[in-house]
Design an enzyme around this catalytic site. Structure first.
Site, PDB file in Angstrom:
ATOM      1  CB  ALA A  39       4.951  -0.657 -11.564  1.00 34.54           C
ATOM      2  N   GLY A  40       7.619   0.058 -10.066  1.00 33.03           N
ATOM      3  CA  GLY A  40       9.132   0.078 -10.209  1.00 33.03           C
ATOM      4  C   GLY A  40       9.798  -1.052 -10.247  1.00 33.03           C
ATOM      5  CG  HIS A  41       8.578  -3.802 -12.517  1.00 28.30           C
ATOM      6  ND1 HIS A  41       8.107  -4.278 -11.517  1.00 28.30           N
ATOM      7  CD2 HIS A  41       7.719  -3.427 -13.373  1.00 28.30           C
ATOM      8  CE1 HIS A  41       6.740  -4.326 -11.568  1.00 28.30           C
ATOM      9  NE2 HIS A  41       6.573  -3.902 -12.877  1.00 28.30           N
ATOM     10  CD  GLN A 223       0.726  -1.376  -9.246  1.00 27.43           C
ATOM     11  OE1 GLN A 223      -0.268  -1.819 -10.087  1.00 27.43           O
ATOM     12  NE2 GLN A 223       1.510  -0.768  -9.530  1.00 27.43           N
TER      13      GLN A 223
HETATM   14  P1  GDP Z   1       9.147  -5.749  -8.589  1.00 30.71           P
HETATM   15  O1  GDP Z   1       8.361  -4.299  -8.492  1.00 30.71           O
HETATM   16  O2  GDP Z   1       8.367  -6.777  -8.215  1.00 30.71           O
HETATM   17  O3  GDP Z   1       9.762  -5.685 -10.089  1.00 30.71           O
HETATM   18  O4  GDP Z   1      10.782  -5.676  -7.576  1.00 30.71           O
HETATM   19  P2  GDP Z   1      11.515  -4.142  -7.395  1.00 30.71           P
HETATM   20  O5  GDP Z   1      12.492  -4.157  -8.743  1.00 30.71           O
HETATM   21  O6  GDP Z   1      10.737  -3.019  -6.997  1.00 30.71           O
HETATM   22  O7  GDP Z   1      12.297  -4.977  -6.229  1.00 30.71           O
HETATM   23  C1  GDP Z   1      13.000  -5.974  -6.157  1.00 30.71           C
HETATM   24  C2  GDP Z   1      14.508  -5.619  -5.595  1.00 30.71           C
HETATM   25  O8  GDP Z   1      15.032  -6.658  -5.412  1.00 30.71           O
HETATM   26  C3  GDP Z   1      15.254  -5.028  -6.877  1.00 30.71           C
HETATM   27  O9  GDP Z   1      16.138  -4.137  -6.523  1.00 30.71           O
HETATM   28  C4  GDP Z   1      16.018  -6.216  -7.613  1.00 30.71           C
HETATM   29  O10 GDP Z   1      17.112  -5.943  -8.299  1.00 30.71           O
HETATM   30  C5  GDP Z   1      16.276  -7.129  -6.508  1.00 30.71           C
HETATM   31  N1  GDP Z   1      16.054  -8.556  -6.569  1.00 30.71           N
HETATM   32  C6  GDP Z   1      15.579  -9.257  -7.235  1.00 30.71           C
HETATM   33  N2  GDP Z   1      15.521 -10.481  -6.920  1.00 30.71           N
HETATM   34  C7  GDP Z   1      16.813 -10.605  -6.130  1.00 30.71           C
HETATM   35  C8  GDP Z   1      17.289 -11.632  -5.327  1.00 30.71           C
HETATM   36  O11 GDP Z   1      17.242 -13.015  -5.508  1.00 30.71           O
HETATM   37  N3  GDP Z   1      18.317 -11.294  -4.617  1.00 30.71           N
HETATM   38  C9  GDP Z   1      18.735  -9.956  -4.178  1.00 30.71           C
HETATM   39  N4  GDP Z   1      19.514  -9.666  -3.198  1.00 30.71           N
HETATM   40  N5  GDP Z   1      17.911  -8.939  -4.873  1.00 30.71           N
HETATM   41  C10 GDP Z   1      17.140  -9.206  -5.640  1.00 30.71           C
HETATM   42  P1  IMO Z   2       5.590  -2.634  -8.011  1.00 27.18           P
HETATM   43  O1  IMO Z   2       4.854  -3.072  -9.185  1.00 27.18           O
HETATM   44  C1  IMO Z   2       4.810  -1.757  -4.049  1.00 27.18           C
HETATM   45  C2  IMO Z   2       1.306   1.003  -3.027  1.00 27.18           C
HETATM   46  C3  IMO Z   2       1.574   2.352  -2.594  1.00 27.18           C
HETATM   47  C4  IMO Z   2       0.314   2.663  -1.816  1.00 27.18           C
HETATM   48  C5  IMO Z   2      -0.912   1.858  -2.572  1.00 27.18           C
HETATM   49  C6  IMO Z   2      -1.598   2.684  -3.519  1.00 27.18           C
HETATM   50  O2  IMO Z   2       6.850  -2.034  -8.137  1.00 27.18           O
HETATM   51  O3  IMO Z   2       5.606  -3.904  -7.118  1.00 27.18           O
HETATM   52  P2  IMO Z   2      -1.163   4.055  -5.752  1.00 27.18           P
HETATM   53  O4  IMO Z   2      -0.107   5.141  -6.231  1.00 27.18           O
HETATM   54  O5  IMO Z   2      -0.904   2.692  -6.554  1.00 27.18           O
HETATM   55  O6  IMO Z   2      -2.600   4.616  -5.805  1.00 27.18           O
HETATM   56  O7  IMO Z   2      -0.686   3.533  -4.123  1.00 27.18           O
HETATM   57  O8  IMO Z   2      -0.092   1.019  -3.255  1.00 27.18           O
HETATM   58  N1  IMO Z   2       2.147   0.371  -4.366  1.00 27.18           N
HETATM   59  C7  IMO Z   2       3.304  -0.121  -4.349  1.00 27.18           C
HETATM   60  N2  IMO Z   2       3.902  -0.770  -3.445  1.00 27.18           N
HETATM   61  N3  IMO Z   2       5.207  -1.908  -4.836  1.00 27.18           N
HETATM   62  C8  IMO Z   2       4.203  -1.315  -6.217  1.00 27.18           C
HETATM   63  O9  IMO Z   2       4.547  -1.674  -7.533  1.00 27.18           O
HETATM   64  C9  IMO Z   2       3.220  -0.423  -5.700  1.00 27.18           C
HETATM   65  N4  IMO Z   2       2.234   0.311  -6.474  1.00 27.18           N
HETATM   66  C10 IMO Z   2       1.578   0.765  -5.803  1.00 27.18           C
HETATM   67  O10 IMO Z   2       2.727   2.371  -1.902  1.00 27.18           O
HETATM   68  O11 IMO Z   2       0.553   1.943  -0.565  1.00 27.18           O
HETATM   69 MG    MG Z   3       8.547  -2.357  -7.408  1.00 22.32          MG
END
Ligand code: GDP
Ligand code: IMO
Ligand code: MG
Length: 428
Positions: A39-41, A223
């Protein structure tokens, strides 16, 4: 206050981190219930940007207890790196609690994840290479190493030795890699034990007590729905249950405790890794979404595949998760489009399909049926109420709402904590 589940509606990266963070100081505990450092948040607080992988988003909320539940797979090296990096930035991580039943990502499972992907060649899943799949496979095969095993050296040694009996054969004879040495693996894992010990608890019991005391607990998914091992686009999925059902098994909280299921959904669609994606764009419209939306993986840095909003997928997420509220994110990214296409159904072999087809063979052939909606030119990032949005942007939100079978309770208009339109209280 009962438990609240927060999931992703699409293929991940919908903005779950920001949405959890938004719930803020009224939340007493945030539990990560599945996945690991795949995951990457990203969470943006003022001028500070945080990228969390293994730690629950609640770690950034003062007073909130962040919990790593039993359903998570933990890379202990990554755990301590993340803790140290946050502490260095002044974030208090001392409240973190880790389930003794969570599984540990071992060095051999990290290697196996990478070599199996390489071996699969063009059939690869496109995993994050963090050892997630092999660790969950060990869990199901009953050969996994759990957090609690680190506190019983004899048991740990016996388990690692048993696992390596088979895995070393596979690594050496099939993948032409060097064998792992039992003592080295045990030594590495034991090296974390002392620091880990005070964080470890019976998290299911702790959470039950908090709920009985009327505290608010958020169960945060890694995910998303279409990456769920049962309900996603198998085999192009992760290896855990990222849907609302997984929140119960991955935390030990009973279904009857859950009062609300919030799903985070992007105003368009993205996917990282391989697998079917009906609305994927291969032209400059897709590049525009990637550029404007900064759609590059938080974990691996890979460019995310981009496409238009897919209503059948969001409806599916509503059904599978029992969604009570949607948080619609990244509406601002669509600003400047003359028209916004939305996939309202699919055509599969000449037949219209309003739901996801039953088989992956059909889903791989699904062609989107689009309806076009008028766009808007105005900068919407300062909007804090629906009335602040241009008419066409407001219409886009209500059009999506009508298609996805659950209310939209908040709309994101930028990455910042305050760049949100709150429509109704997600915690009342
Ligand atoms: P997550 O894995 O679901 O927590 O989402 P990620 O952090 O991987 O990806 C979402 C990206 O969108 C991040 O870079 C957030 O900072 C950004 N983000 C979230 N909400 C908004 C929004 O409403 N507008 C914009 N432009 N960016 C957002
Ligand atoms: P968050 O929490 C987007 C995808 C990988 C791959 C598949 C399996 O940030 O939304 P894995 O390493 O879990 O066995 O990979 O799942 N994947 C994600 N795609 N956001 C994620 O997490 C993911 N975690 C895994 O790219 O296709
Ligand atoms: Mg993410």
């Amino acid at each position: 206050m009962p438990a609240i589940v927060l999931v992703g509606a699409q293929w991940g990266d919908e903005g779950k981190g920001k949405a959890t963070d938004l719930l803020g100081s009224r939340v007493d505990a945030v539990v990560k219930f599945n996945g690991g450092n795949n995951a990457g948040h990203t969470i943006v607080v003022g001028a500070e940007k945080y990228a969390l992988h293994l730690l629950p988003s609640g770690i950034l909320t003062p007073g909130c207890i962040p919990v790593i539940g039993n359903g998570v797979v933990v890379d202990l090296g990554v755990l301590f790196e993340e803790i140290d990096a946050l502490e260095a930035r002044g974030v208090d991580t001392s409240k973190l609690v880790v389930s003794g039943s969570a599984h540990v990502i071992t060095p051999y499972n990290r290697t196996l994840d990478k070599v199996t992907e390489r071996f699969l060649g063009s059939s690869k899943i496109g995993t994050t290479g963090r050892g997630i799949g092999p660790t969950y496979a060990d869990k199901m095969s009953r050969t996994g190493i759990r957090v609690q095993d680190l506190f019983d050296e004899d048991l740990l040694r016996a388990k690692v030795s048993g696992a390596l009996n088979l895995k070393n054969q596979v690594l050496v004879k099939i993948y032409n890699r060097r064998a792992f040495v039992v003592d080295e693996v045990v030594g590495e894992l034991l090296g974390y034990a002392q620091r880990l010990r005070p964080m470890v608890a019976d998290t299911a019991l702790l959470l039950d007590q908090m709920l009985s005391d009327g505290r608010t607990v958020v169960l945060e998914a890694g995910q998303a729905t279409l990456l769920d091992v049962d309900h996603g686009t198998y085999p192009f999925v992760t290896s855990s249950n990222a849907t609302a059902g997984g929140a119960c098994t991955g935390s030990g909280i009973a279904p009857t405790r859950i009062s609300r299921v919030i799903a985070v959904v992007k105003a368009y669609t993205t996917r990282v890794g391989e697998g079917p994606f009906p609305t994927e764009l291969f032209d400059e419209a897709g590049e525009r979404l990637r550029d404007v939306g900064a759609e590059f993986g938080t974990t691996t840095g890979r460019p995310r595949r981009c496409g238009w909003f897919d209503a059948p997928i969001a409806r599916y997420a509503t059904r599978i998760n029992g969604v009570t509220d949607f948080v619609l994110t990244k509406l601002d990214v669509l600003t400047g489009l003359e028209q916004v296409p939305v996939c309202v159904a699919y055509e599969v072999d000449g037949v219209r399909c309003d739901e996801l087809p039953m088989t992956q063979t059909e889903f791989a052939r699904a062609k989107p049926i689009y309806e076009m909606f008028p766009g808007w030119e105005e900068d919407i990032s300062k909007a804090r109420a629906l009335e602040d949005l241009p008419r066409t942007a407001r219409d886009y939100v209500s059009t999506l709402e009508a298609m996805i079978n659950a209310p939209i309770s908040a709309v994101g208009v930028g990455p910042g904590r305050d760049e949100t339109i709150a429509i109704s209280d997600l915690l009342d």
